[in-house]
Scaffold this motif. Structure first.
Motif, PDB file in Angstrom:
ATOM      1  N   LYS A   1       0.843  -1.195   0.000  1.00  0.00           N
ATOM      2  CA  LYS A   1       0.000   0.000   0.000  1.00  0.00           C
ATOM      3  C   LYS A   1       0.875   1.241   0.000  1.00  0.00           C
ATOM      4  O   LYS A   1       1.983   1.235   0.519  1.00  0.00           O
ATOM      5  CB  LYS A   1      -0.915   0.000   1.206  1.00  0.00           C
ATOM      6  CG  LYS A   1      -2.026  -1.032   1.127  1.00  0.00           C
ATOM      7  CD  LYS A   1      -3.019  -0.872   2.266  1.00  0.00           C
ATOM      8  CE  LYS A   1      -4.171  -1.833   2.104  1.00  0.00           C
ATOM      9  NZ  LYS A   1      -5.159  -1.702   3.167  1.00  0.00           N
ATOM     10  N   ASP A   2       0.321   2.317  -0.515  1.00  0.00           N
ATOM     11  CA  ASP A   2       1.034   3.590  -0.531  1.00  0.00           C
ATOM     12  C   ASP A   2       1.008   4.165   0.884  1.00  0.00           C
ATOM     13  O   ASP A   2      -0.070   4.382   1.441  1.00  0.00           O
ATOM     14  CB  ASP A   2       0.340   4.531  -1.524  1.00  0.00           C
ATOM     15  CG  ASP A   2       1.074   5.838  -1.699  1.00  0.00           C
ATOM     16  OD1 ASP A   2       1.901   6.190  -0.831  1.00  0.00           O
ATOM     17  OD2 ASP A   2       0.817   6.513  -2.705  1.00  0.00           O
ATOM     18  N   PRO A   3       2.173   4.404   1.489  1.00  0.00           N
ATOM     19  CA  PRO A   3       2.176   4.927   2.863  1.00  0.00           C
ATOM     20  C   PRO A   3       1.543   6.313   2.956  1.00  0.00           C
ATOM     21  O   PRO A   3       1.059   6.706   4.022  1.00  0.00           O
ATOM     22  CB  PRO A   3       3.663   4.973   3.231  1.00  0.00           C
ATOM     23  CG  PRO A   3       4.411   4.836   1.951  1.00  0.00           C
ATOM     24  CD  PRO A   3       3.524   4.162   0.970  1.00  0.00           C
ATOM     25  N   ALA A   4       1.501   7.035   1.841  1.00  0.00           N
ATOM     26  CA  ALA A   4       0.902   8.372   1.860  1.00  0.00           C
ATOM     27  C   ALA A   4      -0.612   8.331   1.684  1.00  0.00           C
ATOM     28  O   ALA A   4      -1.293   9.310   1.962  1.00  0.00           O
ATOM     29  CB  ALA A   4       1.523   9.242   0.753  1.00  0.00           C
ATOM     30  N   ASP A   5      -1.153   7.203   1.189  1.00  0.00           N
ATOM     31  CA  ASP A   5      -2.600   7.096   0.948  1.00  0.00           C
ATOM     32  C   ASP A   5      -2.992   5.635   1.097  1.00  0.00           C
ATOM     33  O   ASP A   5      -2.756   4.815   0.211  1.00  0.00           O
ATOM     34  CB  ASP A   5      -2.926   7.614  -0.458  1.00  0.00           C
ATOM     35  CG  ASP A   5      -4.422   7.608  -0.750  1.00  0.00           C
ATOM     36  OD1 ASP A   5      -5.196   7.019   0.039  1.00  0.00           O
ATOM     37  OD2 ASP A   5      -4.822   8.180  -1.775  1.00  0.00           O
ATOM     38  N   CYS A  11       0.900  -2.283  -7.893  1.00  0.00           N
ATOM     39  CA  CYS A  11       1.013  -3.702  -8.257  1.00  0.00           C
ATOM     40  C   CYS A  11       1.904  -3.811  -9.491  1.00  0.00           C
ATOM     41  O   CYS A  11       1.904  -2.929 -10.344  1.00  0.00           O
ATOM     42  CB  CYS A  11      -0.347  -4.300  -8.604  1.00  0.00           C
ATOM     43  SG  CYS A  11      -1.535  -4.242  -7.279  1.00  0.00           S
ATOM     44  N   TYR A  12       2.654  -4.915  -9.559  1.00  0.00           N
ATOM     45  CA  TYR A  12       3.466  -5.207 -10.734  1.00  0.00           C
ATOM     46  C   TYR A  12       3.091  -6.588 -11.246  1.00  0.00           C
ATOM     47  O   TYR A  12       2.883  -7.511 -10.468  1.00  0.00           O
ATOM     48  CB  TYR A  12       4.960  -5.197 -10.391  1.00  0.00           C
ATOM     49  CG  TYR A  12       5.488  -3.843 -10.023  1.00  0.00           C
ATOM     50  CD1 TYR A  12       5.895  -2.950 -11.006  1.00  0.00           C
ATOM     51  CD2 TYR A  12       5.576  -3.447  -8.696  1.00  0.00           C
ATOM     52  CE1 TYR A  12       6.384  -1.693 -10.669  1.00  0.00           C
ATOM     53  CE2 TYR A  12       6.058  -2.206  -8.347  1.00  0.00           C
ATOM     54  CZ  TYR A  12       6.466  -1.330  -9.336  1.00  0.00           C
ATOM     55  OH  TYR A  12       6.939  -0.097  -9.010  1.00  0.00           O
ATOM     56  N   TYR A  37      -0.916   1.505 -10.559  1.00  0.00           N
ATOM     57  CA  TYR A  37      -1.034   2.286  -9.325  1.00  0.00           C
ATOM     58  C   TYR A  37      -2.469   2.788  -9.280  1.00  0.00           C
ATOM     59  O   TYR A  37      -2.906   3.555 -10.142  1.00  0.00           O
ATOM     60  CB  TYR A  37      -0.047   3.454  -9.323  1.00  0.00           C
ATOM     61  CG  TYR A  37      -0.188   4.351  -8.106  1.00  0.00           C
ATOM     62  CD1 TYR A  37       0.250   3.930  -6.856  1.00  0.00           C
ATOM     63  CD2 TYR A  37      -0.774   5.606  -8.221  1.00  0.00           C
ATOM     64  CE1 TYR A  37       0.122   4.737  -5.751  1.00  0.00           C
ATOM     65  CE2 TYR A  37      -0.908   6.423  -7.121  1.00  0.00           C
ATOM     66  CZ  TYR A  37      -0.460   5.993  -5.878  1.00  0.00           C
ATOM     67  OH  TYR A  37      -0.601   6.801  -4.768  1.00  0.00           O
ATOM     68  N   SER A  38      -3.243   2.301  -8.327  1.00  0.00           N
ATOM     69  CA  SER A  38      -4.659   2.655  -8.323  1.00  0.00           C
ATOM     70  C   SER A  38      -5.243   2.487  -6.930  1.00  0.00           C
ATOM     71  O   SER A  38      -4.563   2.086  -5.985  1.00  0.00           O
ATOM     72  CB  SER A  38      -5.419   1.753  -9.298  1.00  0.00           C
ATOM     73  OG  SER A  38      -5.432   0.433  -8.814  1.00  0.00           O
ATOM     74  N   LEU A  39      -6.542   2.771  -6.837  1.00  0.00           N
ATOM     75  CA  LEU A  39      -7.274   2.469  -5.611  1.00  0.00           C
ATOM     76  C   LEU A  39      -7.224   0.971  -5.399  1.00  0.00           C
ATOM     77  O   LEU A  39      -6.980   0.207  -6.334  1.00  0.00           O
ATOM     78  CB  LEU A  39      -8.722   2.947  -5.725  1.00  0.00           C
ATOM     79  CG  LEU A  39      -8.920   4.466  -5.811  1.00  0.00           C
ATOM     80  CD1 LEU A  39     -10.379   4.789  -6.080  1.00  0.00           C
ATOM     81  CD2 LEU A  39      -8.463   5.127  -4.509  1.00  0.00           C
TER      82      LEU A  39
END
Length: 194
Positions: A1-5, A11-12, A37-39
């Motif tokens: 998860k993105d630590p900022a959001d 995902c790769y 990179y998404s929700l």
């Protein structure tokens, strides 16, 4: 998860495939890397009616080719350097094909043989240097021709048999893939009565 959001993540997806040999004739492996990179992603509950897959390759002569395959079988090869594109629709071949006509005599054999040859030529011209990549499109008419020669070559007269053998020779010359050449050799063997 993105630590900022916390609602977004990265995902790769990696897809490995065998590439062309390098200048020292060593095997090369290539990889497609897909970065998303998404929700927070969810499972796909139903597939869309049209699925398109596009891949881009850099050829040994530094040309850049983009290949798009649609779910209906249509393939579009786009040369990014020249701006030229070629469209291949295998579904068009099925409309004019003699594939459903039973083989009862040499005329039926020749008609089916020529239809399969035409289908083969169209796919080979489309594939160009990437015949191994498109082997799944080239092999169906080759396999049908092999089956035709194995099951019905006894219907042919000597001159018809020789003409078909000559046509298979021409087809082998245009085949850059070893598997395709071997199947055409086998078809010739069946035509020869072996």
């Amino acid at each position: 998860k993105d630590p900022a959001d916390s609602k977004r993540r990265t995902c790769y997806a990696l897809a490995w495939y065998e590439g062309k040999k390098d200048k020292k004739n060593k095997e090369m492996w290539c990889v497609d890397i897909i970065h998303v990179y998404s929700l927070n992603p969810e499972y796909v509950r139903s597939l869309p009616k049209t699925i398109t897959k596009t891949t881009t390759t850099v050829n040994s002569d530094d040309t850049n080719t983009s290949i798009t395959v649609n779910s209906d079988g249509t393939i579009i090869r786009y040369d990014r350097n020249t701006g030229n594109s070629i469209v291949y629709r295998p579904q068009d071949n099925k409309k004019a094909s003699s594939i459903d006509v039973p083989i009862k005599n040499s005329g039926d054999f020749i008609q089916r043989f020529n239809d399969l040859r035409t289908e083969y030529i169209q796919v080979v011209q489309f594939a160009g240097k990437e015949q191994t990549f498109f082997a799944n499109r080239i092999m169906p008419p080759v396999n049908k021709m092999l089956q035709l020669c194995r099951e019905h070559s006894k219907l042919l007269k000597s001159n018809e048999r020789n003409s078909c053998m000559g046509i298979l020779d021409d087809m082998k010359q245009s085949a850059r893939d070893k598997g395709i050449r071997e199947m055409l050799n086998l078809a010739q063997t069946y035509l020869g009565g072996k």
